[in-house]
Design a protein around this motif. Structure first.
Motif, PDB file in Angstrom:
ATOM      1  N   ASP A 193       0.679  -1.226   0.005  1.00 15.82           N
ATOM      2  CA  ASP A 193       0.051  -0.051   0.130  1.00 15.82           C
ATOM      3  C   ASP A 193       0.592   1.204  -0.307  1.00 15.82           C
ATOM      4  OD1 ASP A 193      -2.548  -1.474  -0.130  1.00 15.82           O
ATOM      5  OD2 ASP A 193      -2.581  -0.831   2.225  1.00 15.82           O
ATOM      6  N   ALA A 194       2.068   0.885   0.360  1.00 15.95           N
ATOM      7  CA  ALA A 194       2.839   2.308   0.519  1.00 15.95           C
ATOM      8  C   ALA A 194       3.480   2.792  -0.580  1.00 15.95           C
ATOM      9  CB  ALA A 194       4.503   1.940   2.604  1.00 15.95           C
ATOM     10  N   ASP A 195       3.559   1.597  -1.793  1.00 20.92           N
ATOM     11  CA  ASP A 195       4.160   1.893  -2.819  1.00 20.92           C
ATOM     12  C   ASP A 195       2.966   2.852  -3.744  1.00 20.92           C
ATOM     13  OD1 ASP A 195       5.845   0.477  -2.650  1.00 20.92           O
ATOM     14  OD2 ASP A 195       5.339  -1.269  -2.595  1.00 20.92           O
ATOM     15  N   VAL A 196       1.459   3.279  -3.201  1.00 17.08           N
ATOM     16  CA  VAL A 196       0.943   3.877  -4.007  1.00 17.08           C
ATOM     17  C   VAL A 196       1.205   5.077  -3.894  1.00 17.08           C
ATOM     18  CG1 VAL A 196      -1.513   3.662  -4.856  1.00 17.08           C
ATOM     19  CG2 VAL A 196      -0.785   1.516  -4.540  1.00 17.08           C
ATOM     20  N   PRO A 197       0.820   6.564  -4.427  1.00 20.01           N
ATOM     21  CA  PRO A 197       1.365   7.762  -4.368  1.00 20.01           C
ATOM     22  C   PRO A 197       0.002   7.950  -3.501  1.00 20.01           C
ATOM     23  CG  PRO A 197       1.792   7.283  -6.830  1.00 20.01           C
ATOM     24  CD  PRO A 197       0.990   6.072  -6.186  1.00 20.01           C
ATOM     25  N   LYS A 198      -0.043   8.900  -2.522  1.00 20.12           N
ATOM     26  CA  LYS A 198      -0.877   9.248  -1.764  1.00 20.12           C
ATOM     27  C   LYS A 198      -1.675  10.785  -2.314  1.00 20.12           C
ATOM     28  CE  LYS A 198      -1.266   5.055   0.974  1.00 20.12           C
ATOM     29  NZ  LYS A 198      -0.437   4.405  -0.203  1.00 20.12           N
ATOM     30  N   ASP A 228      -1.606  14.074  -1.653  1.00 19.48           N
ATOM     31  CA  ASP A 228      -1.760  15.506  -2.178  1.00 19.48           C
ATOM     32  C   ASP A 228      -0.796  14.979  -4.249  1.00 19.48           C
ATOM     33  OD1 ASP A 228      -2.274  17.106  -0.874  1.00 19.48           O
ATOM     34  OD2 ASP A 228      -0.819  17.803  -0.259  1.00 19.48           O
ATOM     35  N   LEU A 229       0.287  14.348  -3.966  1.00 14.81           N
ATOM     36  CA  LEU A 229       1.484  13.986  -5.383  1.00 14.81           C
ATOM     37  C   LEU A 229      -0.075  13.117  -6.300  1.00 14.81           C
ATOM     38  CD1 LEU A 229       4.034  12.359  -6.834  1.00 14.81           C
ATOM     39  CD2 LEU A 229       3.538  10.613  -5.741  1.00 14.81           C
ATOM     40  N   LYS A 230      -1.024  12.024  -6.019  1.00  8.30           N
ATOM     41  CA  LYS A 230      -1.752  11.377  -6.887  1.00  8.30           C
ATOM     42  C   LYS A 230      -2.474  12.942  -7.669  1.00  8.30           C
ATOM     43  CE  LYS A 230      -5.609   8.121  -7.290  1.00  8.30           C
ATOM     44  NZ  LYS A 230      -6.410   7.039  -6.368  1.00  8.30           N
ATOM     45  N   ARG A 231      -3.088  13.705  -6.022  1.00 12.20           N
ATOM     46  CA  ARG A 231      -3.737  14.912  -7.447  1.00 12.20           C
ATOM     47  C   ARG A 231      -3.061  15.636  -8.301  1.00 12.20           C
ATOM     48  NH1 ARG A 231      -8.536  13.537  -8.572  1.00 12.20           N
ATOM     49  NH2 ARG A 231      -8.438  15.201  -9.981  1.00 12.20           N
ATOM     50  N   GLN A 232      -1.656  16.320  -7.681  1.00 15.41           N
ATOM     51  CA  GLN A 232      -0.979  16.625  -8.916  1.00 15.41           C
ATOM     52  C   GLN A 232      -0.255  15.912  -9.987  1.00 15.41           C
ATOM     53  OE1 GLN A 232       3.138  16.987  -6.765  1.00 15.41           O
ATOM     54  NE2 GLN A 232       3.650  18.467  -8.479  1.00 15.41           N
ATOM     55  N   CYS A 233      -0.548  14.614  -9.829  1.00  9.80           N
ATOM     56  CA  CYS A 233      -0.116  13.873 -11.023  1.00  9.80           C
ATOM     57  C   CYS A 233      -1.359  14.071 -11.979  1.00  9.80           C
ATOM     58  CB  CYS A 233      -0.219  12.144 -11.087  1.00  9.80           C
ATOM     59  SG  CYS A 233       0.892  11.854  -9.871  1.00  9.80           S
ATOM     60  N   TYR A 234      -3.176  14.189 -11.791  1.00 11.61           N
ATOM     61  CA  TYR A 234      -4.039  15.088 -11.786  1.00 11.61           C
ATOM     62  C   TYR A 234      -3.709  15.547 -12.738  1.00 11.61           C
ATOM     63  CZ  TYR A 234      -8.684  15.707 -13.179  1.00 11.61           C
ATOM     64  OH  TYR A 234      -9.981  16.036 -14.324  1.00 11.61           O
ATOM     65  N   GLU A 235      -3.930  16.852 -11.793  1.00 11.03           N
ATOM     66  CA  GLU A 235      -3.881  18.239 -12.012  1.00 11.03           C
ATOM     67  C   GLU A 235      -3.110  18.118 -13.282  1.00 11.03           C
ATOM     68  OE1 GLU A 235      -5.769  20.463 -11.167  1.00 11.03           O
ATOM     69  OE2 GLU A 235      -7.277  19.610 -10.397  1.00 11.03           O
ATOM     70  N   GLN A 259     -15.010  -0.540   3.917  1.00 10.92           N
ATOM     71  CA  GLN A 259     -14.748  -0.043   2.409  1.00 10.92           C
ATOM     72  C   GLN A 259     -14.831  -0.554   1.312  1.00 10.92           C
ATOM     73  OE1 GLN A 259     -10.958   2.209   2.444  1.00 10.92           O
ATOM     74  NE2 GLN A 259     -11.385   2.967   0.323  1.00 10.92           N
ATOM     75  N   ILE A 260     -15.775  -0.105   0.572  1.00 10.07           N
ATOM     76  CA  ILE A 260     -16.142  -0.800  -0.415  1.00 10.07           C
ATOM     77  C   ILE A 260     -16.125   0.019  -2.483  1.00 10.07           C
ATOM     78  CG2 ILE A 260     -17.967  -2.344   1.626  1.00 10.07           C
ATOM     79  CD1 ILE A 260     -20.127   0.134  -0.076  1.00 10.07           C
ATOM     80  N   PHE A 261     -15.508   1.385  -1.602  1.00 10.77           N
ATOM     81  CA  PHE A 261     -15.379   1.821  -2.964  1.00 10.77           C
ATOM     82  C   PHE A 261     -13.945   2.322  -2.810  1.00 10.77           C
ATOM     83  CE2 PHE A 261     -19.980   2.920  -2.383  1.00 10.77           C
ATOM     84  CZ  PHE A 261     -20.490   1.959  -3.186  1.00 10.77           C
ATOM     85  N   SER A 262     -13.411   3.039  -3.773  1.00 17.27           N
ATOM     86  CA  SER A 262     -11.996   3.868  -3.915  1.00 17.27           C
ATOM     87  C   SER A 262     -12.378   4.716  -3.440  1.00 17.27           C
ATOM     88  CB  SER A 262     -11.943   3.376  -5.417  1.00 17.27           C
ATOM     89  OG  SER A 262     -12.541   3.785  -6.351  1.00 17.27           O
ATOM     90  N   MET A 263     -10.981   5.495  -3.320  1.00 17.37           N
ATOM     91  CA  MET A 263     -11.110   6.934  -3.460  1.00 17.37           C
ATOM     92  C   MET A 263     -10.869   7.055  -3.892  1.00 17.37           C
ATOM     93  SD  MET A 263      -9.945   6.559   0.404  1.00 17.37           S
ATOM     94  CE  MET A 263      -9.383   8.591   0.995  1.00 17.37           C
ATOM     95  N   THR A 264     -11.930   8.974  -3.349  1.00 18.90           N
ATOM     96  CA  THR A 264     -12.513   9.579  -4.603  1.00 18.90           C
ATOM     97  C   THR A 264     -11.122  10.945  -5.692  1.00 18.90           C
ATOM     98  OG1 THR A 264     -13.175  11.598  -3.325  1.00 18.90           O
ATOM     99  CG2 THR A 264     -14.788   9.663  -4.179  1.00 18.90           C
TER     100      THR A 264
END
Length: 454
Positions: A258-263, A265-272, A448-453
């Motif tokens: 799980d720690a290998d997956v971007p969290k 702010d980084l994930k949002r920056q990748c999108y933006e 938890q049944i859904f992925s993060m928004t």
């Protein structure tokens, strides 16, 4: 985008390819007989006016991609192809026996799994068997998902000859470390080759699927993948957030920590930053997670307000009825959902008994249909209204008060009988839809049944 907004709204939530979402289907009020009645009603209302859609699930893959959330069967044994083709054609026969007239097919989508796992001859046999019992709508759209490593020029030509004009290729990311982590090694040259073949043959819409938030992925990887993609200028792009749901998919998503997956702010920056680069490259944002060039049909349907969303994702044309064929496929009559058996052996067994292999579903209530329309409106047009009495529901004031905080954060504008989602609010469209999700609000999940928004 401010850090606080990401932290504030990054919660588990549905992707809304349906409403109610699958975990909230009421199987106790559903039956195969009710599904058949719903199907026939929808068919009679829409077959001649707009035609129907078919989603055909081809579940086999030669290897497991660890980012994948689809139902699949991993095997290198290609003798599984012919029995599966025969089963899907039998399922289609059972549906055709129910229907009062020849189906007019407007859309076909081949998904997987890996559709190009199947030989050219077997895919031809499948599609020809479907079309032999149908009429083809004038403005039809046939599409398939092609794996860049095993899609041949023969595959592309054969499907083109059968009326297919759109192909989507799963790219994900070009960084080799990311590809190793997700067990999907495919160099740029492979994607370039199949993209060029599709162009040479005459495909009108070529799509690439890109994913951000993958294990070991950073901003540089995402931007490099977009730059590489731009060299090939696909007509449309899906730019998805990786749905990390290992509690659902078991070992399939445990090839990394799980720690290998971007969290956050980084994930949002990748999108933006990725979105910014796509817009600079001439793409337009269409609905959620999708981008298209102006010449593509999806852009035109978005401009005209005819974009539609269903279990296949966004489509440039709408049909009221979508029949799902194959193991785990989901069908949608607008009034009801039905899902096929998810275990291949169970799917085969039901067909051997001459039964449509549906194992669960949901009949939509009057309230469900209203909420479904609102969520579709927001997903496809970024706005909705309840000014018309047919779109009003008693809890609307409660929903609006729940959205007050989002309005203060500049994510949407609320007016007397409707709302519109702002540019700033588009990445949070799932959160906004959740305020309308009455079924989820009445029964908040305790796990938890859904992925993060975000």
């Amino acid at each position: 985008m401010g850090t606080s907004l990401v932290q504030k709204y990054n919660v588990p939530g549905p992707r809304y390819t349906s409403y109610p979402t699958v975990p909230y289907w009421d199987n106790t009020t559903f039956s195969l007989e009710l599904w058949k009645q719903s199907l026939k009603k929808s068919f009679e209302e829409s077959n001649q006016s707009e035609g129907i859609s078919l989603y055909i699930h081809l579940p086999f893959c030669e290897s497991l991609c660890t980012f994948c959330g689809c139902h699949k069967r991993v095997t290198k044994r290609h003798e599984v192809e012919q029995p599966y083709i025969q089963a899907v054609l039998k399922e289609w026969d059972l549906y055709c026996e129910l229907l009062v007239e020849k189906p007019v097919i407007k859309e076909i989508h081949l998904g997987g799994g890996t559709p190009t796992f199947f030989s050219v001859d077997h895919i031809q046999q499948l599609i020809q068997g479907i079309l032999d019992k149908s009429e083809i709508a004038d403005a039809h759209e046939f599409s398939f998902e092609g794996h860049p490593n095993n899609t041949t020029k023969e595959h592309l030509q054969a499907l083109y000859n059968l009326g297919f004009r759109r192909v989507s290729y799963g790219v994900q990311d070009y960084n080799e470390n990311v590809q190793k982590a997700i067990h999907r090694i495919q160099p740029f040259e492979n994607v370039e080759r199949v993209t060029q073949w599709a162009r040479e043959i005459g495909y009108e819409s070529i799509s690439h699927d890109l994913v951000f938030g993958l294990p070991f992925q950073n901003l540089e990887d995402v931007l490099n993948t977009i730059e590489q993609t731009n060299k090939l200028t696909p007509d449309r792009l899906a730019f998805y957030s990786y749905a990390h749901v290992p509690w659902i998919k078991g070992n399939g998503q445990r090839g990394f920590k799980d720690a290998d997956v971007p969290k956050d702010d980084l994930k949002r920056q990748c999108y933006e930053e990725g979105k910014k680069k796509l817009l600079e490259n001439g793409y337009h944002e269409i609905g959620m997670d999708h981008f298209a060039l102006e010449k593509d049909g999806m852009y035109q349907s978005f401009q005209e307000g005819t974009l539609h969303r269903n279990f296949m994702g966004y489509t440039a044309s709408k049909t009221q009825l979508m029949i799902g064929l194959g193991v785990s496929s989901i069908a949608d009559s607008w009034y009801s959902f039905a899902q096929n058996e998810k275990v291949l052996e169970d799917y085969y067994a039901r067909l051997e008994n001459n039964e449509i292999p549906v194992f669960r579903g949901h009949v939509l209530s009057h309230e469900d249909l209203i909420i479904r329309k609102h969520i579709l409106n927001m997903m496809c047009t970024f706005k909705t209204s309840w000014a018309d009495a047919s779109m009003y529901f008693p809890e609307v004031d409660e929903v609006i008060s729940q959205l007050d905080e989002m309005q203060k954060d500049g994510l949407l504008e609320i007016y007397e009988n409707g709302l519109s989602i702002t540019e700033k609010g588009k990445p949070f469209v799932r959160n906004i839809c959740m305020a309308f999700d009455l079924r989820m609000k009445r029964k908040v999940p305790n796990t938890q049944i859904f992925s993060m928004t975000i």
